[in-house]
Write a protein that holds these residues in place. Structure first.
Motif, PDB file in Angstrom:
ATOM      1  N   ALA A  75      22.525  23.172  37.596  1.00 19.69           N
ATOM      2  CA  ALA A  75      21.289  23.094  38.377  1.00 19.69           C
ATOM      3  C   ALA A  75      20.056  23.055  37.474  1.00 19.69           C
ATOM      4  CB  ALA A  75      21.211  24.271  39.345  1.00 19.69           C
ATOM      5  N   GLU A  76      20.082  23.802  36.386  1.00 18.19           N
ATOM      6  CA  GLU A  76      18.936  23.848  35.479  1.00 18.19           C
ATOM      7  C   GLU A  76      18.705  22.481  34.817  1.00 18.19           C
ATOM      8  OE1 GLU A  76      17.746  26.059  31.337  1.00 18.19           O
ATOM      9  OE2 GLU A  76      19.006  27.168  32.753  1.00 18.19           O
ATOM     10  N   ALA A  77      19.784  21.848  34.356  1.00 21.67           N
ATOM     11  CA  ALA A  77      19.665  20.537  33.705  1.00 21.67           C
ATOM     12  C   ALA A  77      19.205  19.475  34.712  1.00 21.67           C
ATOM     13  CB  ALA A  77      20.987  20.130  33.076  1.00 21.67           C
ATOM     14  N   THR A  78      19.718  19.540  35.923  1.00 21.47           N
ATOM     15  CA  THR A  78      19.310  18.593  36.959  1.00 21.47           C
ATOM     16  C   THR A  78      17.823  18.746  37.260  1.00 21.47           C
ATOM     17  OG1 THR A  78      21.527  18.647  37.922  1.00 21.47           O
ATOM     18  CG2 THR A  78      19.760  17.801  39.313  1.00 21.47           C
ATOM     19  N   GLY A  79      17.384  19.988  37.420  1.00 21.69           N
ATOM     20  CA  GLY A  79      15.964  20.246  37.672  1.00 21.69           C
ATOM     21  C   GLY A  79      15.091  19.782  36.527  1.00 21.69           C
TER      22      GLY A  79
ATOM     23  N   LEU B 262      20.142  18.008  23.157  1.00 20.12           N
ATOM     24  CA  LEU B 262      20.147  16.570  23.369  1.00 20.12           C
ATOM     25  C   LEU B 262      19.445  16.216  24.679  1.00 20.12           C
ATOM     26  CD1 LEU B 262      21.020  13.817  22.307  1.00 20.12           C
ATOM     27  CD2 LEU B 262      23.206  14.139  23.489  1.00 20.12           C
ATOM     28  N   LEU B 263      19.725  16.986  25.729  1.00 17.63           N
ATOM     29  CA  LEU B 263      19.043  16.753  27.004  1.00 17.63           C
ATOM     30  C   LEU B 263      17.536  16.918  26.844  1.00 17.63           C
ATOM     31  CD1 LEU B 263      21.311  18.445  29.698  1.00 17.63           C
ATOM     32  CD2 LEU B 263      20.762  16.027  29.479  1.00 17.63           C
ATOM     33  N   GLU B 264      17.110  17.938  26.106  1.00 21.65           N
ATOM     34  CA  GLU B 264      15.674  18.158  25.881  1.00 21.65           C
ATOM     35  C   GLU B 264      15.046  16.968  25.169  1.00 21.65           C
ATOM     36  OE1 GLU B 264      12.918  19.969  26.595  1.00 21.65           O
ATOM     37  OE2 GLU B 264      14.280  20.729  28.107  1.00 21.65           O
ATOM     38  N   ASP B 265      15.751  16.403  24.182  1.00 20.96           N
ATOM     39  CA  ASP B 265      15.246  15.222  23.482  1.00 20.96           C
ATOM     40  C   ASP B 265      15.055  14.050  24.448  1.00 20.96           C
ATOM     41  OD1 ASP B 265      15.264  16.613  21.111  1.00 20.96           O
ATOM     42  OD2 ASP B 265      17.123  15.697  20.370  1.00 20.96           O
ATOM     43  N   PHE B 266      16.038  13.829  25.318  1.00 17.66           N
ATOM     44  CA  PHE B 266      15.935  12.736  26.269  1.00 17.66           C
ATOM     45  C   PHE B 266      14.848  13.004  27.303  1.00 17.66           C
ATOM     46  CE2 PHE B 266      20.077  11.427  24.642  1.00 17.66           C
ATOM     47  CZ  PHE B 266      19.851  10.068  24.528  1.00 17.66           C
ATOM     48  N   PHE B 267      14.680  14.260  27.708  1.00 17.83           N
ATOM     49  CA  PHE B 267      13.637  14.580  28.676  1.00 17.83           C
ATOM     50  C   PHE B 267      12.261  14.388  28.063  1.00 17.83           C
ATOM     51  CE2 PHE B 267      16.809  17.676  30.806  1.00 17.83           C
ATOM     52  CZ  PHE B 267      17.485  16.611  31.364  1.00 17.83           C
ATOM     53  N   ALA B 268      12.111  14.729  26.785  1.00 20.50           N
ATOM     54  CA  ALA B 268      10.835  14.507  26.094  1.00 20.50           C
ATOM     55  C   ALA B 268      10.546  13.008  26.027  1.00 20.50           C
ATOM     56  CB  ALA B 268      10.872  15.115  24.701  1.00 20.50           C
ATOM     57  N   MET B 269      11.569  12.219  25.751  1.00 18.97           N
ATOM     58  CA  MET B 269      11.418  10.765  25.718  1.00 18.97           C
ATOM     59  C   MET B 269      11.010  10.257  27.098  1.00 18.97           C
ATOM     60  SD  MET B 269      14.329   7.832  25.367  1.00 18.97           S
ATOM     61  CE  MET B 269      14.981   8.359  26.930  1.00 18.97           C
ATOM     62  N   SER B 270      11.639  10.777  28.128  1.00 16.80           N
ATOM     63  CA  SER B 270      11.349  10.354  29.489  1.00 16.80           C
ATOM     64  C   SER B 270       9.890  10.596  29.844  1.00 16.80           C
ATOM     65  CB  SER B 270      12.260  11.107  30.464  1.00 16.80           C
ATOM     66  OG  SER B 270      11.855  10.887  31.783  1.00 16.80           O
ATOM     67  N   ARG B 271       9.366  11.741  29.442  1.00 18.36           N
ATOM     68  CA  ARG B 271       7.960  12.060  29.733  1.00 18.36           C
ATOM     69  C   ARG B 271       7.016  11.131  28.977  1.00 18.36           C
ATOM     70  NH1 ARG B 271      10.129  17.433  30.097  1.00 18.36           N
ATOM     71  NH2 ARG B 271      10.048  17.691  27.846  1.00 18.36           N
ATOM     72  N   ALA B 272       7.417  10.698  27.792  1.00 15.93           N
ATOM     73  CA  ALA B 272       6.544   9.870  26.950  1.00 15.93           C
ATOM     74  C   ALA B 272       6.520   8.410  27.394  1.00 15.93           C
ATOM     75  CB  ALA B 272       6.991   9.965  25.497  1.00 15.93           C
ATOM     76  N   LEU B 273       7.557   7.942  28.069  1.00 18.37           N
ATOM     77  CA  LEU B 273       7.662   6.536  28.444  1.00 18.37           C
ATOM     78  C   LEU B 273       7.434   6.375  29.946  1.00 18.37           C
ATOM     79  CD1 LEU B 273      10.922   5.828  26.457  1.00 18.37           C
ATOM     80  CD2 LEU B 273       8.620   5.136  25.789  1.00 18.37           C
ATOM     81  N   ALA B 274       6.616   5.457  30.317  1.00 18.13           N
ATOM     82  CA  ALA B 274       6.350   5.217  31.738  1.00 18.13           C
ATOM     83  C   ALA B 274       7.265   4.102  32.237  1.00 18.13           C
ATOM     84  CB  ALA B 274       4.888   4.855  31.944  1.00 18.13           C
ATOM     85  N   ARG B 275       8.556   4.422  32.308  1.00 21.62           N
ATOM     86  CA  ARG B 275       9.545   3.457  32.772  1.00 21.62           C
ATOM     87  C   ARG B 275      10.600   4.186  33.604  1.00 21.62           C
ATOM     88  NH1 ARG B 275       8.282   2.175  27.580  1.00 21.62           N
ATOM     89  NH2 ARG B 275       7.684   0.045  27.115  1.00 21.62           N
ATOM     90  N   PRO B 276      11.228   3.463  34.531  1.00 22.35           N
ATOM     91  CA  PRO B 276      12.315   4.104  35.274  1.00 22.35           C
ATOM     92  C   PRO B 276      13.487   4.400  34.343  1.00 22.35           C
ATOM     93  CG  PRO B 276      11.912   1.864  36.089  1.00 22.35           C
ATOM     94  CD  PRO B 276      10.941   2.122  34.987  1.00 22.35           C
ATOM     95  N   ILE B 277      14.037   5.583  34.497  1.00 19.20           N
ATOM     96  CA  ILE B 277      15.177   6.000  33.681  1.00 19.20           C
ATOM     97  C   ILE B 277      16.301   6.440  34.606  1.00 19.20           C
ATOM     98  CG2 ILE B 277      16.014   7.677  31.986  1.00 19.20           C
ATOM     99  CD1 ILE B 277      13.194   7.748  30.834  1.00 19.20           C
ATOM    100  N   ALA B 278      17.476   5.833  34.414  1.00 23.71           N
ATOM    101  CA  ALA B 278      18.682   6.245  35.121  1.00 23.71           C
ATOM    102  C   ALA B 278      19.562   6.949  34.102  1.00 23.71           C
ATOM    103  CB  ALA B 278      19.408   5.043  35.718  1.00 23.71           C
TER     104      ALA B 278
END
Length: 193
Positions: free
Chosen positions: A84-88, A60-76
């Protein structure tokens, strides 16, 4: 400011919505995490994306990270547990604010403000880096064009640059465009002596 809220729990989404409304932010869009995230977000056109995940799996984190890379918007992103790995991975993916075990009404607005400011700062730095890289590429092309002119016309570097500059002024083009044309034609025509 339009804010997209992504949360698997409707109860937590309501808490987030209430906190944002209390902070004076009422242009909110709830995104269904079970649906096509990117399509929903593009349709909603939010300025900020707020993600809350109770106990996210690695997938699920990987899906959200892929989305984050695709969208040029601030994400909180708010998560209840992390390592530590997930945070990085979140930071590498472009998440502007990654908050572990910190979801409360009064913290939502300051975290969004932080995410927007970090995103703006990162975007400015990325633009500056891109401009610097482009300037270096242009400089290298101009140097190659000068070398070609120096060899073909048996002239020195200032004279080669003067030729480039003069042609650029006569044709109302940038020096780097003239240099690119010279380099390209030299590559196509080769040494014709």
């Amino acid at each position: 400011m339009r804010i997209a809220i992504i949360d698997t729990s409707t109860t937590r989404a309501a808490i987030i919505s209430d906190g944002l409304r209390e902070a004076g932010l009422d242009d909110l869009v709830l995104i269904d995490p079970a649906g096509a995230l990117v399509a929903q977000i593009e349709a909603a056109k939010p300025e900020v994306i707020l993600v809350n995940l109770e106990n996210p799996s690695r997938d699920l984190l990987e899906d959200f990270f892929a989305m984050s890379r695709a969208l040029a918007r601030p994400i909180a992103m708010f998560v209840d547990q992390s390592d530590a790995e997930a945070t990085g991975a979140a930071i590498d993916a472009g998440v502007s604010a990654y908050v572990v075990d910190g979801l409360s009404k009064q913290r939502i607005k300051p975290v969004i403000d932080l995410a927007v400011r970090r995103f703006q700062a990162f975007s400015r730095l990325q633009r500056e880096l891109d401009e610097a890289k482009n300037a270096l590429v242009e400089r290298a092309t101009i140097d190659r064009a000068k070398a070609i002119l120096m060899k073909r016309r048996s002239i020195d570097e200032p004279a080669a640059y003067a030729l480039l500059r003069g042609q650029a002024m006569r044709t109302n083009r940038r020096i780097s465009e003239i240099a690119e044309a010279i380099v390209t034609s030299d590559a196509l025509l080769g040494d014709m002596e």
